[in-house]
Design an enzyme around this catalytic site. Structure first.
Site: not given
Ligand SMILES: C[S@@+](CC[C@H](N)C(=O)[O-])C[C@H]1O[C@@H](n2cnc3c(N)ncnc32)[C@H](O)[C@@H]1O
Length: 433
Positions: A320, A373, A254-256, A250-252, A301
């Site tokens: 994350d 978080c 992208g910070g981590k 769950c990368a967006a 997903d």
């Molecule tokens: C807490 S944020 C992640 C922050 C990110 N790790 C960072 O450090 O920038 C959670 C992310 O999970 C994504 N997400 C939610 N459900 C998901 C799924 N089933 N598969 C992949 N990504 C998912 C969301 O779109 C969101 O961008």
């Protein structure tokens, strides 16, 4: 807009707060739309400060309106109510009365509310004289969430509510491939920006006062990023070996992922996000830092590996997970407006689905770091306890004290502790049989 600049700013503040307070819009999205409309960076900073302050003192402002108005405002008075919140926020920020009151009264006229300009003037002058009435700790939390926090953290709930209402410090993550926190702190000092290294997060600097990203030396060149200390600890908790095959599920934005690569450029990283537009943010983050080459990005997903997994197991996985964000209310105060009780159940199901689906993609001996978080046990230690109970080859590995207090099988930092955001970490190891 023909109104004077100070008035235009208040009009923007009222419209933004009306959208967030009354129409379910996100503060981040509204700020992203409104800030470019203001040419002067000082006006942009003020609009942001007004919006955050207004949301942080929402309960007290509502109490003032309830006590001071002979008749409650009507359903069609949303923008006026929002303007009053903006006016109270300016007083809390210590703006001179003539600027705060007069420009806000003028803004009422500019918003087509000339007939209510006298009311705005009277309410703001009363707030100036008396201050806003006090509110109970947690008064601006929805009742179901307040009760949940009290049930989960009976001894800490008031401290959680208080810390969540405070502005968060700015934390920087220094790109250790380019510099060190100590060397970068010296460059900041030369630019008049005071910063302190962290004893807990080795790449972190905490700024004494917030500043515009554009003022950070070397930001565009990728020497530094803005990231809370809690989020930076994720890279330490996972610490993949050089050359490891790593999944950031769950990368967006992208910070981590970026931090993991700054630490260890030889990683073979796959970064997923279910939202294509958010995946584009990951690409932009990695490009700014010069880290994009060799990273596999996919909009998918994560809970459906058949759609994106080539069958070669990962050595390390970062989950994350999407969560209630209750640990970062100080950064996203509108979380308190938008969260519904049903969200918690839905998010908890998604987290469990992600854990179950990703576990088979982890190599025996590999580690999965589960992070949120959130500060709700349902999403954190209870989620992990349930996963361990149904997963025979998973065991938890304790982390050191700098990851926060032990909470079930994981570690929890509550908001504001060590100056950081609220965060949960659990490191799970896959047994080799
Ligand atoms: C807490 S944020 C992640 C922050 C990110 N790790 C960072 O450090 O920038 C959670 C992310 O999970 C994504 N997400 C939610 N459900 C998901 C799924 N089933 N598969 C992949 N990504 C998912 C969301 O779109 C969101 O961008």
């Amino acid at each position: 807009m023909s109104a004077a600049p100070g008035v235009a700013l208040r009009v923007h503040a009222a419209q933004l707060l009306d959208a967030v307070l009354h129409r379910g819009r996100s503060l981040k999205a509204e700020l992203a739309a409104a800030l470019p409309l203001l040419a002067d960076p000082r006006d942009r900073a003020l609009l942001e400060a007004i919006a955050f302050t207004a949301l942080r003192q929402r309960a007290r402002a509502e109490a003032a309106l309830a006590q001071w108005l002979a008749r409650p405002l009507g359903r069609r008075d949303g923008v006026l109510r929002a303007l009053l919140h903006a006016g109270f926020a300016q007083l809390a920020l210590g703006l001179p009365a003539h600027a705060a009151v007069d420009a806000t009264v003028e803004a009422a006229r500019a918003l087509g509310r000339a007939h209510q300009a006298g009311l705005v003037n009277a309410l703001l002058r009363r707030a100036l004289r008396e201050g806003l009435p006090p509110a109970e700790p947690g008064a601006d939390w929805p009742s179901w969430l307040r009760a949940q926090v009290r049930a989960d953290w009976p001894a800490d709930a008031d401290a959680i509510f208080a810390a969540s209402a405070e502005p968060a410090p700015t934390w920087l993550r220094v790109n250790r491939r380019r510099t060190t926190p100590e060397a970068y702190a010296q460059r900041l000092a030369a630019a008049g920006i005071a910063a302190t290294p962290s004893a807990l997060a080795p790449d972190a600097l905490r700024l004494d006062a917030s500043c515009a990203v554009a003022d950070l030396p070397g930001f565009a060149a990728g020497e530094v990023s803005v990231q809370d200390g809690s989020a930076q600890l994720v890279a330490d908790a996972l610490a993949p070996a050089p050359g490891a095959r790593v999944l950031d599920a769950c990368a967006a934005p992208g910070g981590k992922a970026a931090h993991l690569l700054e630490r260890e450029p030889t990683l073979r990283l796959t970064a997923l996000d279910v939202e294509p537009s958010r995946l584009a943010q990951v690409r932009a983050t990695l490009e700014r830092l010069g880290l994009g080459a060799g990273v596999r990005l996919a909009a998918a997903d994560a809970a459906v590996p058949a759609a994106w997994w080539d069958g070669e197991p990962f050595d390390a996985i970062l989950l994350d997970a999407p969560c209630t964000a209750t640990g970062i209310v100080r950064r996203q105060p509108d979380v308190l407006l938008h969260r519904r009780a049903s969200d918690l159940a839905a998010l908890t199901r998604t987290q469990a689905r992600l854990l179950d689906a990703l576990w088979p993609t982890l190599a025996p001996g590999g580690a999965l770091l589960y992070a949120t978080c959130s500060l709700l046990r349902e999403e954190n230690d209870r989620q992990i306890a349930a996963f361990l109970a149904r997963t025979a080859d998973a065991r938890v590995e304790p982390l050191p004290a700098r990851f926060g207090r032990t909470s079930g099988s994981g570690h929890q930092r509550l908001p504001g502790e060590d100056g950081m955001d609220g965060f949960f970490y659990a490191r799970l190891r896959k047994e080799v049989f």
